[in-house]
Structures are given as structure tokens and as C-alpha cells.
Design a protein around this motif. Structure first.
Motif, PDB file in Angstrom:
ATOM      1  N   LEU A  93       0.815  -1.219   0.000  1.00  0.00           N
ATOM      2  CA  LEU A  93       0.000   0.000   0.000  1.00  0.00           C
ATOM      3  C   LEU A  93       0.854   1.277   0.000  1.00  0.00           C
ATOM      4  CD1 LEU A  93      -3.141  -0.117   0.022  1.00  0.00           C
ATOM      5  CD2 LEU A  93      -3.071   0.421   2.452  1.00  0.00           C
ATOM      6  N   SER A  94       2.048   1.209  -0.618  1.00  0.00           N
ATOM      7  CA  SER A  94       2.880   2.421  -0.555  1.00  0.00           C
ATOM      8  C   SER A  94       2.173   3.567  -1.260  1.00  0.00           C
ATOM      9  CB  SER A  94       4.299   2.170  -1.061  1.00  0.00           C
ATOM     10  OG  SER A  94       4.373   2.157  -2.455  1.00  0.00           O
ATOM     11  N   GLY A  95       1.416   3.248  -2.315  1.00  0.00           N
ATOM     12  CA  GLY A  95       0.306   4.115  -2.721  1.00  0.00           C
ATOM     13  C   GLY A  95       0.569   5.405  -3.463  1.00  0.00           C
ATOM     14  N   THR A  96       1.827   5.758  -3.706  1.00  0.00           N
ATOM     15  CA  THR A  96       2.073   6.971  -4.482  1.00  0.00           C
ATOM     16  C   THR A  96       3.215   6.694  -5.453  1.00  0.00           C
ATOM     17  OG1 THR A  96       3.889   8.175  -3.370  1.00  0.00           O
ATOM     18  CG2 THR A  96       1.731   8.242  -2.288  1.00  0.00           C
ATOM     19  N   ILE A  97       3.223   7.377  -6.597  1.00  0.00           N
ATOM     20  CA  ILE A  97       4.385   7.264  -7.483  1.00  0.00           C
ATOM     21  C   ILE A  97       5.344   8.390  -7.115  1.00  0.00           C
ATOM     22  CG2 ILE A  97       5.261   7.132  -9.844  1.00  0.00           C
ATOM     23  CD1 ILE A  97       2.422   6.562 -10.792  1.00  0.00           C
ATOM     24  N   CYS A  98       6.482   8.023  -6.561  1.00  0.00           N
ATOM     25  CA  CYS A  98       7.552   8.989  -6.289  1.00  0.00           C
ATOM     26  C   CYS A  98       8.562   8.896  -7.421  1.00  0.00           C
ATOM     27  CB  CYS A  98       8.278   8.654  -4.993  1.00  0.00           C
ATOM     28  SG  CYS A  98       7.252   8.693  -3.523  1.00  0.00           S
ATOM     29  N   GLY A  99       9.304   9.989  -7.604  1.00  0.00           N
ATOM     30  CA  GLY A  99      10.451   9.946  -8.515  1.00  0.00           C
ATOM     31  C   GLY A  99      10.165  10.392  -9.931  1.00  0.00           C
ATOM     32  N   LEU A 100       8.942  10.902 -10.212  1.00  0.00           N
ATOM     33  CA  LEU A 100       8.636  11.346 -11.581  1.00  0.00           C
ATOM     34  C   LEU A 100       9.129  12.774 -11.843  1.00  0.00           C
ATOM     35  CD1 LEU A 100       4.895  10.284 -12.177  1.00  0.00           C
ATOM     36  CD2 LEU A 100       6.872   9.447 -13.451  1.00  0.00           C
ATOM     37  N   PHE A 101       9.234  13.589 -10.776  1.00  0.00           N
ATOM     38  CA  PHE A 101       9.408  15.032 -10.940  1.00  0.00           C
ATOM     39  C   PHE A 101      10.797  15.510 -10.524  1.00  0.00           C
ATOM     40  CE2 PHE A 101       4.921  14.319 -10.854  1.00  0.00           C
ATOM     41  CZ  PHE A 101       4.417  15.246 -11.761  1.00  0.00           C
ATOM     42  N   SER A 102      11.172  16.679 -11.059  1.00  0.00           N
ATOM     43  CA  SER A 102      12.420  17.332 -10.635  1.00  0.00           C
ATOM     44  C   SER A 102      12.212  17.907  -9.239  1.00  0.00           C
ATOM     45  CB  SER A 102      12.785  18.451 -11.611  1.00  0.00           C
ATOM     46  OG  SER A 102      11.754  19.421 -11.631  1.00  0.00           O
ATOM     47  N   SER A 103      13.277  18.413  -8.628  1.00  0.00           N
ATOM     48  CA  SER A 103      13.114  19.086  -7.337  1.00  0.00           C
ATOM     49  C   SER A 103      13.537  20.542  -7.501  1.00  0.00           C
ATOM     50  CB  SER A 103      13.929  18.386  -6.250  1.00  0.00           C
ATOM     51  OG  SER A 103      15.291  18.611  -6.453  1.00  0.00           O
ATOM     52  N   GLY A 104      12.968  21.407  -6.685  1.00  0.00           N
ATOM     53  CA  GLY A 104      13.256  22.848  -6.786  1.00  0.00           C
ATOM     54  C   GLY A 104      11.972  23.635  -6.647  1.00  0.00           C
ATOM     55  N   ASN A 105      12.030  24.916  -7.092  1.00  0.00           N
ATOM     56  CA  ASN A 105      10.864  25.787  -6.881  1.00  0.00           C
ATOM     57  C   ASN A 105       9.656  25.402  -7.733  1.00  0.00           C
ATOM     58  OD1 ASN A 105      12.104  27.239  -4.969  1.00  0.00           O
ATOM     59  ND2 ASN A 105      12.955  28.750  -6.406  1.00  0.00           N
ATOM     60  N   ASN A 106       9.909  24.969  -8.959  1.00  0.00           N
ATOM     61  CA  ASN A 106       8.808  24.594  -9.866  1.00  0.00           C
ATOM     62  C   ASN A 106       9.052  23.208 -10.421  1.00  0.00           C
ATOM     63  OD1 ASN A 106       7.239  27.072  -9.893  1.00  0.00           O
ATOM     64  ND2 ASN A 106       9.096  27.940 -10.822  1.00  0.00           N
ATOM     65  N   PRO A 107       8.767  22.163  -9.635  1.00  0.00           N
ATOM     66  CA  PRO A 107       9.075  20.811 -10.123  1.00  0.00           C
ATOM     67  C   PRO A 107       8.315  20.475 -11.402  1.00  0.00           C
ATOM     68  CG  PRO A 107       8.472  20.792  -7.790  1.00  0.00           C
ATOM     69  CD  PRO A 107       8.179  22.167  -8.295  1.00  0.00           C
ATOM     70  N   GLU A 108       9.048  19.836 -12.322  1.00  0.00           N
ATOM     71  CA  GLU A 108       8.444  19.398 -13.594  1.00  0.00           C
ATOM     72  C   GLU A 108       8.699  17.918 -13.761  1.00  0.00           C
ATOM     73  OE1 GLU A 108      10.476  21.546 -16.596  1.00  0.00           O
ATOM     74  OE2 GLU A 108       9.245  23.357 -16.317  1.00  0.00           O
ATOM     75  N   GLN A 109       7.839  17.273 -14.553  1.00  0.00           N
ATOM     76  CA  GLN A 109       8.068  15.848 -14.785  1.00  0.00           C
ATOM     77  C   GLN A 109       9.353  15.672 -15.595  1.00  0.00           C
ATOM     78  OE1 GLN A 109       4.711  13.592 -16.247  1.00  0.00           O
ATOM     79  NE2 GLN A 109       6.011  11.803 -16.677  1.00  0.00           N
ATOM     80  N   ILE A 110      10.256  14.804 -15.085  1.00  0.00           N
ATOM     81  CA  ILE A 110      11.525  14.572 -15.803  1.00  0.00           C
ATOM     82  C   ILE A 110      11.722  13.095 -16.144  1.00  0.00           C
ATOM     83  CG2 ILE A 110      12.819  16.580 -14.959  1.00  0.00           C
ATOM     84  CD1 ILE A 110      14.115  14.608 -12.872  1.00  0.00           C
ATOM     85  N   VAL A 111      10.847  12.222 -15.617  1.00  0.00           N
ATOM     86  CA  VAL A 111      10.997  10.791 -15.897  1.00  0.00           C
ATOM     87  C   VAL A 111       9.838  10.355 -16.775  1.00  0.00           C
ATOM     88  CG1 VAL A 111      11.025   8.489 -14.854  1.00  0.00           C
ATOM     89  CG2 VAL A 111      12.325  10.347 -13.812  1.00  0.00           C
ATOM     90  N   PHE A 112      10.192   9.713 -17.909  1.00  0.00           N
ATOM     91  CA  PHE A 112       9.167   9.352 -18.890  1.00  0.00           C
ATOM     92  C   PHE A 112       9.247   7.859 -19.168  1.00  0.00           C
ATOM     93  CE2 PHE A 112       9.958  13.870 -19.212  1.00  0.00           C
ATOM     94  CZ  PHE A 112       8.671  14.367 -19.207  1.00  0.00           C
ATOM     95  N   GLY A 113       9.205   7.465 -20.434  1.00  0.00           N
ATOM     96  CA  GLY A 113       9.271   6.041 -20.774  1.00  0.00           C
ATOM     97  C   GLY A 113       8.110   5.278 -20.157  1.00  0.00           C
TER      98      GLY A 113
END
Ligand SMILES: Cc1cc2nc3c(=O)[nH]c(=O)nc-3n(C[C@H](O)[C@H](O)[C@H](O)COP(=O)(O)OP(=O)(O)OC[C@H]3O[C@@H](n4cnc5c(N)ncnc54)[C@H](O)[C@@H]3O)c2cc1C
Length: 444
Positions: A60-80
């Protein structure tokens, strides 16, 4: 002297001869199966539970972590493949809008729809999956090549004769069973388990106003006054897609002397399961009795199994080092990358450290066990230092590792080469040739 029981040597039927046999249908195993199937290989995926998802769903870990950049305006950086699965969940309304987590974002999801999405993808790609089937042991020939896998299904034991094996068990079970080298945490010290639970009928308007620091402070006070036993004071609570539901990642399981139960011993696991359910109930009572948003709420579920963050890691041809994460090191052999922090759930408390507002690369060679002939790993049992693994183990990266490992299986078969002959550049070129999207590629 220990009492021993000797079993006569016995014969088992060889039931399947797939190109690729994958052990474990967590995020890494599912991704590996889809990549191999897209290369037109015959795929057999083995899973001990009755559904896919591993720690994400059963735990039940329940969330997808690791898709986004870190900083003031995180953006999705992991695709595939990670992006493909995320999009499939979005199409089913199975995710909420990305939620802030420190300097980055994560995506809570519905775990029932996660299982259904995996079932549908596997069926659409003609991947054979056997649920309720346990991997027991692997057997090698004189050259160290795995010739047979021994499995146990409800109908009995039998063998599989695969050409390539992908160990996506999370625990490096296959690699361990053929005596290739593995390591275990920081000199045997692993991260703590957590029993995750869900609360239903939460007043979401009030929940979304909650200040996380205030909640943490109230938990610590309630623990110190002795009214409740709440050993973890830095907790995570996330809204879920179904109305009134909240995911609670709050517990921290250690033995009374502070030592950590491991995920590879039945007495440790039994302690972790029962203590986890007991703690979950205690945190739920605290929420209901002290936090307005939870006044009419109830605990609706716990994980089908306690969440195990770390067990064996392989000793790989390359190792992801703590410094690679901290200093956001780039690597030409990368098959995915990550800006997720080192999120170390230690017995003494939680430590979070971000990679310098940047991302680091995960080289393919961290999935190749030293001296391996026809086995690769994917996911949580990759080769990584203790703290580095506390970043790289999350879902988006497990998807990326699995997809690359499944693709690499096809390359090994086409070129008739061993696992240790592979490198990340070759695998990426092969993926490109075959239109399998690498996690690092931004969609056009
Ligand atoms: C408490 C906790 C909270 C977490 N929170 C998050 C989070 O919020 N977001 C996030 O992205 N990640 C989170 N993670 C991490 C993430 O869930 C896991 O690291 C990820 O699921 C690992 O994927 P995997 O495919 O490598 O292995 P797993 O998910 O562990 O899957 C391994 C699969 O192999 C199967 N298996 C194992 N042995 C055998 C066998 N002998 N025979 C047959 N099948 C077998 C298992 O049943 C399982 O399905 C969390 C993890 C934990 C423990």
C-alpha cells in the motif's frame, strides 16, 4: 545438535520454456515483462500474490515517487514506461493531482486500479503471468548459466527452463539462490518497515487545510505525554482519488530494543506484521480523537503485507554510490534518472537529503550481478549503497529499471551474449532501434 529432515531426490516436470522468466510482479517486474513482450519474446511472469504491484499495492505504498524534478517549480523529468503507466492511471481517474513532498512532487494513486491496469497491460501484450506461484530455487550449469527455476504453485512443484531470468523479487531471491554476491544494508542495518493504512470518511476540506508541521508536533506531544504510543513523529498523509480517503504512511516498526526486523526472516516479518497493525490502529485512534478532519473517519484497510523498504542488494558490475545521488552525477550508461531525495527511514528517525536541486543518473550496470551469465535484476534489489538505495528504490525508477532490463533480455538473446557483456549505451541504442522509450527521453 539441530534436528535434520532428509528428502529423497525427486523429479519434477518441466512445464514452461519461455524466452524470459521474470520473478516478481512489482513495478520493476511488470515493466520488464512489457518491454520483453514488445520485442516479441515469450514471457513468463511469476508472482506469489494474486495481483501485481508488489510493495506499491500489497504494501500500500500508494504513491508514485520519482517522476518530478526538485526545486521551486518541479516538472516531470521521468518518462518512458513510468510515464506510460502514469498516463494509464490518469485515464482511469486513478490518481490525484501531484502533491507537494518537500522540494518535489509525488502522485497518490488508487491501488485497486493499479492492479487492474497491470492486468490489462499484461493481457494486451500476451504476457503469461502465474499468480499464487512461488519461486523456490534456481539451478545453474557448470558455466554458471541458470538452466532451471524451481517453482511452487497450488498444484505442486515444477521446473521452468528459461533462456533469460530477470530477478525483480525485490529481495534478490534468484541471485542469492545461485550464490552470487549480495549485500545487506549498511553492514546489516536496513531501513525500518512501515505498515501503511487508509482512513475513510475523512472531511477532505478540513484535511487539505492541515499543516503537516502542526500534525507532526501534535503526534510528538501525544507520544511524550504517554497517552499514545506513536514512535514516528515525521509522518506522511496523502489524499487519495476516492472521496474521503487518505493514505497514512505513519508507523515505524522496530523491536523494543531499537533493532530493525528484516524482510527475509519469517519471525521478523511476523513481528513486523502484528506490530504494524497494532501501531496503525494506535495512529488511527490518535487521528480520530485529536484531529478534526478525522473525527468521523475510520481505518478502512492496512497493507496486505507490511512495507519492507530494503533487504538484499546485488553486488553489481557498477554500484550506485551515495555521492552519485548527493552530487547529481550524470552517467552515459544511464537508463533512468531521479531527483527523488535520499529518504532514509532509519531506526533513529527519518533523514531526507536532496540531490543539489538537480537529478542523478542510474547506470544500467547496477542491474548486472557480478559474474552473471543469463540473469539481470531490476528494481529495489539493484546494486546501490545504503543511502543511495533510499532514493533509487521508488516506483518511477523501478519502472525504468524494469523496462531496460526486459529490453536487455532481448538484446542478449539476439546477440547471444552474457549479462556481463552488456553496457548501458548498448542497451539504450537497442531500445531506440526497437522503439522502446527510455525513461530519460522527453516525449516529442
Ligand atoms: C513503507 C513503504 C513506503 C513506500 N512509499 C513509497 C511511495 O510513496 N512512493 C513510491 O514510489 N515508492 C514507495 N516505496 C517504494 C516502492 O514501493 C518499492 O521500492 C517498489 O515497489 C519496489 O519495486 P520492485 O518491483 O523492485 O519490488 P517490489 O515492489 O517489492 O515487488 C517484488 C514482487 O516480487 C514478488 N516476490 C518476491 N519474492 C517472490 C517469490 N519467491 N516468488 C514469487 N514472487 C515473489 C513480491 O510478491 C512482489 O510482488 C515505499 C516502500 C515501502 C516499503
Amino acid at each position: 545438535m539441530k534436528k535434520m529432515f532428509t528428502i529423497d531426490s525427486y523429479h519434477v516436470p518441466v512445464k514452461y520454456e519461455p524466452d524470459v522468466c521474470i520473478i516478481g510482479a512489482g513495478p520493476a517486474g511488470v515493466a520488464a515483462a512489457i518491454a520483453a513482450a514488445r520485442l516479441k519474446l515469450s514471457v513468463l511472469l511469476i508472482e506469489k500474490y494474486g495481483f501485481c504491484g508488489g510493495a506499491t499495492v500489497a504494501g500500500l505504498s500508494g504513491t508514485i515517487c520519482g517522476l518530478f524534478s526538485s526545486g521551486n517549480n518541479p516538472e516531470q523529468i521521468v518518462f518512458g514506461f513510468a510515464d506510460e503507466f502514469y498516463s494509464a492511471l490518469q485515464n482511469k481517474h486513478a490518481v490525484v493531482k501531484p502533491v507537494k513532498f518537500g522540494k518535489t512532487l509525488l502522485v497518490p494513486h488508487d491501488s485497486l486500479k493499479w492492479k487492474e491496469t497491470a492486468d490489462e497491460l499484461l493481457a494486451a501484450h500476451n504476457c503469461s503471468i502465474l499468480y499464487h506461484t512461488n519461486f523456490l530455487n534456481a539451478y545453474t550449469d557448470d558455466d554458471g548459466c541458470i538452466s532451471y527455476l524451481l517453482l511452487k504453485s497450488p498444484e505442486g512443484q515444477y521446473a521452468v527452463k528459461p533462456k533469460i531470468v530477470i530477478d525483480a523479487s525485490g529481495d534478490a531471491e534468484v541471485v542469492h539462490s545461485i550464490n552470487l554476491e549480495t549485500t545487506f544494508g549498511n553492514n546489516g542495518q536496513v531501513q525500518t518497515p512501515t505498515m501503511i493504512f487508509k482512513m475513510a470518511n475523512v472531511d477532505m476540506k478540513a484535511f487539505l487545510q492541515l499543516d503537516p508541521h502542526d500534525l507532526n508536533a501534535k503526534i510528538e506531544t501525544a507520544h511524550l505525554t504517554g497517552r499514545y504510543h506513536l514512535p514516528r513523529h515525521h509522518v506522511y498523509v496523502f489524499p487519495l482519488p476516492n472521496s474521503g480517503e487518505v493514505l497514512c504512511n505513519m508507523t515505524r516498526i522496530t523491536y523494543p530494543d531499537g533493532s530493525v526486523p528484516t524482510g527475509i526472516h519469517s519471525t521478523d516479518l511476523t513481528f513486523a506484521e502484528t506490530e504494524g497493525r497494532r501501531q496503525a490502529r494506535e495512529y488511527a485512534s490518535f487521528l480520530i480523537e485529536n484531529i478534526d478532519a478525522f473525527r468521523d473517519a475510520y481505518m478502512s484497510d492496512t497493507g496486505a503485507q507490511v512495507g519492507i523498504r530494503q533487504t538484499r542488494s546485488i553486488a553489481g558490475v557498477a554500484r550506485l554510490m551515495n555521492n552519485d545521488v548527493i552530487h547529481a552525477i550524470k552517467n552515459k550508461n544511464a537508463i533512468t534518472h531521479s531527483a527523488w531525495p535520499i529518504e532514509l527511514h532509519a531506526a533513529g528517525g527519518l533523514k531526507i537529503h536532496y540531490p543539489e536541486d538537480d537529478f542523478y543518473d542510474i547506470p544500467f550496470e547496477t542491474l548486472i550481478p557480478k559474474n552473471a551469465v543469463n540473469v539481470l535484476v531490476a528494481g529495489r534489489c539493484m546494486s546501490a549503497e545504503h543511502e543511495a538505495l533510499a532514493s533509487a528504490r521508488v516506483t518511477a525508477q523501478c519502472f525504468g529499471m524494469g523496462y531496460a532490463a526486459g529490453a536487455a533480455g532481448g538484446l542478449m538473446l539476439k546477440e547471444n551474449i552474457t549479462a556481463t557483456t552488456l553496457n548501458g549505451v548498448m542497451v539504450k541504442e537497442w531500445m531506440k532501434e526497437n522503439n522502446l522509450k527510455n525513461a530519460n527521453e522527453t516525449p516529442m
